[in-house]
Structure formats: structure tokens, C-alpha cells
Design a protein around this motif. Sequence first.
Motif, PDB file in Angstrom:
ATOM      1  N   GLY A 237       4.548  10.033 -10.098  1.00  9.66           N
ATOM      2  CA  GLY A 237       5.075  10.823 -11.202  1.00  9.66           C
ATOM      3  C   GLY A 237       6.450  10.372 -11.654  1.00  9.66           C
ATOM      4  O   GLY A 237       6.836  10.592 -12.811  1.00  9.66           O
ATOM      5  N   PHE A 238       7.197   9.767 -10.748  1.00 12.96           N
ATOM      6  CA  PHE A 238       8.509   9.230 -11.099  1.00 12.96           C
ATOM      7  C   PHE A 238       8.459   7.733 -11.411  1.00 12.96           C
ATOM      8  O   PHE A 238       9.501   7.086 -11.527  1.00 12.96           O
ATOM      9  CB  PHE A 238       9.503   9.479  -9.960  1.00 12.96           C
ATOM     10  N   GLY A 239       7.241   7.203 -11.525  1.00 12.33           N
ATOM     11  CA  GLY A 239       7.099   5.793 -11.868  1.00 12.33           C
ATOM     12  C   GLY A 239       7.331   4.840 -10.717  1.00 12.33           C
ATOM     13  O   GLY A 239       7.507   3.635 -10.939  1.00 12.33           O
ATOM     14  N   MET A 240       7.327   5.355  -9.485  1.00 16.14           N
ATOM     15  CA  MET A 240       7.519   4.499  -8.320  1.00 16.14           C
ATOM     16  C   MET A 240       6.156   4.083  -7.762  1.00 16.14           C
ATOM     17  O   MET A 240       5.284   4.940  -7.553  1.00 16.14           O
ATOM     18  CB  MET A 240       8.343   5.207  -7.248  1.00 16.14           C
ATOM     19  N   PRO A 241       5.937   2.806  -7.505  1.00 16.66           N
ATOM     20  CA  PRO A 241       4.647   2.365  -6.963  1.00 16.66           C
ATOM     21  C   PRO A 241       4.492   2.809  -5.517  1.00 16.66           C
ATOM     22  O   PRO A 241       5.480   3.061  -4.824  1.00 16.66           O
ATOM     23  CB  PRO A 241       4.737   0.846  -7.058  1.00 16.66           C
ATOM     24  N   VAL A 242       3.264   2.920  -5.079  1.00 16.59           N
ATOM     25  CA  VAL A 242       2.976   3.224  -3.672  1.00 16.59           C
ATOM     26  C   VAL A 242       2.201   2.049  -3.107  1.00 16.59           C
ATOM     27  O   VAL A 242       1.087   1.753  -3.549  1.00 16.59           O
ATOM     28  CB  VAL A 242       2.169   4.526  -3.539  1.00 16.59           C
ATOM     29  N   HIS A 243       2.806   1.376  -2.137  1.00 21.73           N
ATOM     30  CA  HIS A 243       2.196   0.179  -1.564  1.00 21.73           C
ATOM     31  C   HIS A 243       1.376   0.481  -0.316  1.00 21.73           C
ATOM     32  O   HIS A 243       0.444  -0.262   0.012  1.00 21.73           O
ATOM     33  CB  HIS A 243       3.287  -0.846  -1.208  1.00 21.73           C
ATOM     34  N   VAL A 244       1.745   1.538   0.402  1.00 22.87           N
ATOM     35  CA  VAL A 244       1.053   1.874   1.646  1.00 22.87           C
ATOM     36  C   VAL A 244       0.788   3.376   1.661  1.00 22.87           C
ATOM     37  O   VAL A 244       1.702   4.185   1.449  1.00 22.87           O
ATOM     38  CB  VAL A 244       1.889   1.494   2.891  1.00 22.87           C
ATOM     39  N   GLU A 245      -0.470   3.749   1.897  1.00 28.70           N
ATOM     40  CA  GLU A 245      -0.861   5.150   2.090  1.00 28.70           C
ATOM     41  C   GLU A 245      -2.043   5.162   3.052  1.00 28.70           C
ATOM     42  O   GLU A 245      -3.061   4.513   2.785  1.00 28.70           O
ATOM     43  CB  GLU A 245      -1.256   5.816   0.770  1.00 28.70           C
ATOM     44  N   PRO A 246      -1.952   5.862   4.163  1.00 24.91           N
ATOM     45  CA  PRO A 246      -3.058   5.849   5.127  1.00 24.91           C
ATOM     46  C   PRO A 246      -4.259   6.632   4.610  1.00 24.91           C
ATOM     47  O   PRO A 246      -4.126   7.521   3.758  1.00 24.91           O
ATOM     48  CB  PRO A 246      -2.450   6.529   6.367  1.00 24.91           C
ATOM     49  N   ASP A 247      -5.435   6.314   5.133  1.00 24.54           N
ATOM     50  CA  ASP A 247      -6.641   7.061   4.768  1.00 24.54           C
ATOM     51  C   ASP A 247      -6.553   8.504   5.245  1.00 24.54           C
ATOM     52  O   ASP A 247      -7.066   9.414   4.590  1.00 24.54           O
ATOM     53  CB  ASP A 247      -7.879   6.394   5.384  1.00 24.54           C
ATOM     54  N   VAL A 248      -5.917   8.701   6.388  1.00 27.59           N
ATOM     55  CA  VAL A 248      -5.722  10.041   6.940  1.00 27.59           C
ATOM     56  C   VAL A 248      -4.243  10.387   6.792  1.00 27.59           C
ATOM     57  O   VAL A 248      -3.385   9.628   7.250  1.00 27.59           O
ATOM     58  CB  VAL A 248      -6.131  10.095   8.434  1.00 27.59           C
ATOM     59  N   PRO A 249      -3.887  11.502   6.143  1.00 23.02           N
ATOM     60  CA  PRO A 249      -2.473  11.818   5.915  1.00 23.02           C
ATOM     61  C   PRO A 249      -1.765  12.291   7.186  1.00 23.02           C
ATOM     62  O   PRO A 249      -1.491  13.478   7.367  1.00 23.02           O
ATOM     63  CB  PRO A 249      -2.525  12.917   4.846  1.00 23.02           C
ATOM     64  N   ARG A 250      -1.487  11.358   8.064  1.00 20.76           N
ATOM     65  CA  ARG A 250      -0.799  11.644   9.314  1.00 20.76           C
ATOM     66  C   ARG A 250       0.305  10.620   9.508  1.00 20.76           C
ATOM     67  O   ARG A 250       0.180   9.446   9.124  1.00 20.76           O
ATOM     68  CB  ARG A 250      -1.770  11.571  10.513  1.00 20.76           C
ATOM     69  N   MET A 251       1.373  11.062  10.154  1.00 20.94           N
ATOM     70  CA  MET A 251       2.542  10.211  10.318  1.00 20.94           C
ATOM     71  C   MET A 251       2.216   8.958  11.140  1.00 20.94           C
ATOM     72  O   MET A 251       2.619   7.845  10.791  1.00 20.94           O
ATOM     73  CB  MET A 251       3.664  11.006  10.993  1.00 20.94           C
ATOM     74  N   GLY A 252       1.488   9.124  12.238  1.00 24.26           N
ATOM     75  CA  GLY A 252       1.157   7.972  13.058  1.00 24.26           C
ATOM     76  C   GLY A 252       0.333   6.952  12.300  1.00 24.26           C
ATOM     77  O   GLY A 252       0.571   5.737  12.390  1.00 24.26           O
ATOM     78  N   ALA A 253      -0.661   7.429  11.538  1.00 27.00           N
ATOM     79  CA  ALA A 253      -1.489   6.524  10.746  1.00 27.00           C
ATOM     80  C   ALA A 253      -0.653   5.814   9.691  1.00 27.00           C
ATOM     81  O   ALA A 253      -0.866   4.624   9.408  1.00 27.00           O
ATOM     82  CB  ALA A 253      -2.620   7.309  10.089  1.00 27.00           C
ATOM     83  N   MET A 254       0.300   6.523   9.113  1.00 25.53           N
ATOM     84  CA  MET A 254       1.160   5.911   8.099  1.00 25.53           C
ATOM     85  C   MET A 254       1.936   4.735   8.679  1.00 25.53           C
ATOM     86  O   MET A 254       1.999   3.658   8.072  1.00 25.53           O
ATOM     87  CB  MET A 254       2.134   6.953   7.543  1.00 25.53           C
ATOM     88  N   PHE A 255       2.513   4.907   9.850  1.00 23.70           N
ATOM     89  CA  PHE A 255       3.308   3.834  10.432  1.00 23.70           C
ATOM     90  C   PHE A 255       2.430   2.688  10.934  1.00 23.70           C
ATOM     91  O   PHE A 255       2.853   1.523  10.899  1.00 23.70           O
ATOM     92  CB  PHE A 255       4.213   4.376  11.541  1.00 23.70           C
ATOM     93  N   ARG A 256       1.230   2.981  11.384  1.00 19.87           N
ATOM     94  CA  ARG A 256       0.322   1.887  11.768  1.00 19.87           C
ATOM     95  C   ARG A 256      -0.034   1.036  10.555  1.00 19.87           C
ATOM     96  O   ARG A 256      -0.024  -0.198  10.626  1.00 19.87           O
ATOM     97  CB  ARG A 256      -0.946   2.458  12.416  1.00 19.87           C
ATOM     98  N   ASP A 257      -0.332   1.691   9.440  1.00 25.77           N
ATOM     99  CA  ASP A 257      -0.659   0.942   8.221  1.00 25.77           C
ATOM    100  C   ASP A 257       0.555   0.188   7.696  1.00 25.77           C
ATOM    101  O   ASP A 257       0.426  -0.933   7.175  1.00 25.77           O
ATOM    102  CB  ASP A 257      -1.191   1.890   7.150  1.00 25.77           C
ATOM    103  N   LEU A 258       1.726   0.787   7.830  1.00 25.35           N
ATOM    104  CA  LEU A 258       2.947   0.096   7.401  1.00 25.35           C
ATOM    105  C   LEU A 258       3.170  -1.153   8.246  1.00 25.35           C
ATOM    106  O   LEU A 258       3.513  -2.215   7.712  1.00 25.35           O
ATOM    107  CB  LEU A 258       4.148   1.034   7.502  1.00 25.35           C
ATOM    108  N   ALA A 259       2.983  -1.040   9.563  1.00 17.18           N
ATOM    109  CA  ALA A 259       3.162  -2.203  10.435  1.00 17.18           C
ATOM    110  C   ALA A 259       2.210  -3.326  10.038  1.00 17.18           C
ATOM    111  O   ALA A 259       2.599  -4.502  10.002  1.00 17.18           O
ATOM    112  CB  ALA A 259       2.933  -1.805  11.893  1.00 17.18           C
ATOM    113  N   ALA A 260       0.967  -2.962   9.701  1.00 21.01           N
ATOM    114  CA  ALA A 260      -0.005  -3.978   9.285  1.00 21.01           C
ATOM    115  C   ALA A 260       0.434  -4.654   7.991  1.00 21.01           C
ATOM    116  O   ALA A 260       0.335  -5.880   7.846  1.00 21.01           O
ATOM    117  CB  ALA A 260      -1.379  -3.337   9.118  1.00 21.01           C
ATOM    118  N   ALA A 261       0.954  -3.864   7.045  1.00 24.46           N
ATOM    119  CA  ALA A 261       1.393  -4.424   5.766  1.00 24.46           C
ATOM    120  C   ALA A 261       2.609  -5.320   5.944  1.00 24.46           C
ATOM    121  O   ALA A 261       2.705  -6.398   5.332  1.00 24.46           O
ATOM    122  CB  ALA A 261       1.707  -3.289   4.785  1.00 24.46           C
ATOM    123  N   LEU A 262       3.542  -4.905   6.799  1.00 24.18           N
ATOM    124  CA  LEU A 262       4.739  -5.717   7.035  1.00 24.18           C
ATOM    125  C   LEU A 262       4.383  -7.007   7.764  1.00 24.18           C
ATOM    126  O   LEU A 262       4.944  -8.072   7.475  1.00 24.18           O
ATOM    127  CB  LEU A 262       5.764  -4.915   7.838  1.00 24.18           C
TER     128      LEU A 262
END
Length: 274
Positions: A237-262
Motif C-alpha cells: 500500500g505504501f509502494g514498497m516491494p515485498v521480496h520474502v513472505e513465508p507460506d505460513v505467517p510465522r516468525m520462524g518460517a519468515m526467517f528461514r525463508d529470508l536465510a534462503a533468499a540471502l
Amino acid sequence: MNEARVGITAARRADEQAALVRALGGVPVHGPSVDVDVPAPDHVMRGTLEDLLAARLDIAVFLTGVGARHLLGAAARSDMLAAVTTHLRTARVIVRGTKPRRVLREFDVLIEWTASPAEGRVIRDALLAEGVANRRILVQCAGAAPDAMIDALRAAGAQVVAAHPYAIDTPPDADGALRLAREAAAGRLDALTFTSAHAVHGFVGLAERDGVDLDTIAAAGTLIVAVGPVTRDALLGFGMPVHVEPDVPRMGAMFRDLAAALTASGRLRSSADR
């Protein structure tokens, strides 16, 4: 290779998030963009609780654990806890996630169902599908703003009691969040994480106040990370792209997906190389 620098905008559970970043081989940079858990004044909550108790309650919707705790805490301080919990036990209680469920169970309030995924629109759509005309519904909102489901429920004929047990504001010391905004705009952060829409709103407000261009942040190469769809929609909504979002909205899943992307982008060494 330098370790990936990961910005954390959250206020709640920030230490846990920082530990996850370190465990993945990154360097956490904390700059909270929200000041959470600011309880509503007791005299304000007393009026809400009196409204709640004024008639039979058909359905009670709790969206956050902190909100449930603040509401029941205010009831206790006003000598209304027994009346409120008795009232809730006669209603169908619906929660958005595990946190409000855990709090309500402490007070022996039974939960009919928990939304999955943990989104308010899941609850809204289910209630509208079954029909809410002439139903009296409590909605415990997240923060001071009205929840998006309230207008839809009222338009469908429900009588809604909106409870705002706490406020969410920008932190009194915004230096950390402003540092994140400047470093993200300068390309000195490898990732910037958001675990709530409130954190997005706070970050954007502080960045704009400081003259940091959101388009610059989006173009600087920092991976923008959202914990789930509500947070994602706030960023978009603020025009910022989202590069990483986990399939399950959980903090641990978010950081696992971020680690994979990095790791895939070469900004983080794989676990085998560390």
C-alpha cells in the motif's frame, strides 16, 4: 564475505528475532518503529466493559493476545472481571491466533474456533457467510484504529461493541528506526523485516518525517520481508516491494525463508560454509 545485516522493526519479541538472525549467520540491527502495549485508560475501558455487559453477547472476537490481556486486566481493576468472564462464557468466542487463545484459556474462557490462517478477514468472511443480522458481537481491535471487519458486520445487521484495550504508537525514541530507514535507503542493510502492519505504518511515518524517500529504499537492494499477508498488504500500500513472505505467517518460517533468499543471492554464507 561480510555477514548479512538484517534490520528488525519489531518492538515485541525483538530479542527472539535477533537471536534467530544470529543463528542463521546474520547480524541483527534493531530499530523498533512501534511502541506497543500502551494500555487504554481504565476509565475508557470501564465504559467499554459496561457497554459489553449491557446485554446478552452472541459472539466475541479477539484479535490479539495483548488486547485480550489488557481488556481482562482492565476488568479486574474495575472489579468487573467475574462479570465479564461469565458474559464471555455464554458467547461463541472466536480468536485470530494462538496468542489470544492462550490468554483466554488462562481465564477459563472456551474458544469455539481459531482462524486459519490467522487473519481477521477469515473471521469476517465466515461470520458474514453464516449471517449476523441482529447478533451482538464484541470485536477486540488491534490498537486504537477500528478493525476493518466492523463496518462489514454492521452493514450486515450486527450490533458491534468495539473494544480498544491498547494503543500502538511510534516509539518515544525513534533513533533506531530512523537509522534503519537511512541505512536501507543507502543500501547498507541486506534485509528489513516487518512482523506487523503497525510496524510498517510506524516505519513509513518516521521515514517520511525524516525525509527518507521510500522509493529509494525500494531501489537500494535491501530485501523487504513481510511475516504474512496483512503485513505484505500494508507494505504494498505504501509502494514498497515485498521480496520474502513465508507460506505460513510465522516468525520462524519468515526467517528461514529470508536465510534462503540471502544465501541464494550470495549475501549470506550457507550453513555448510559457516
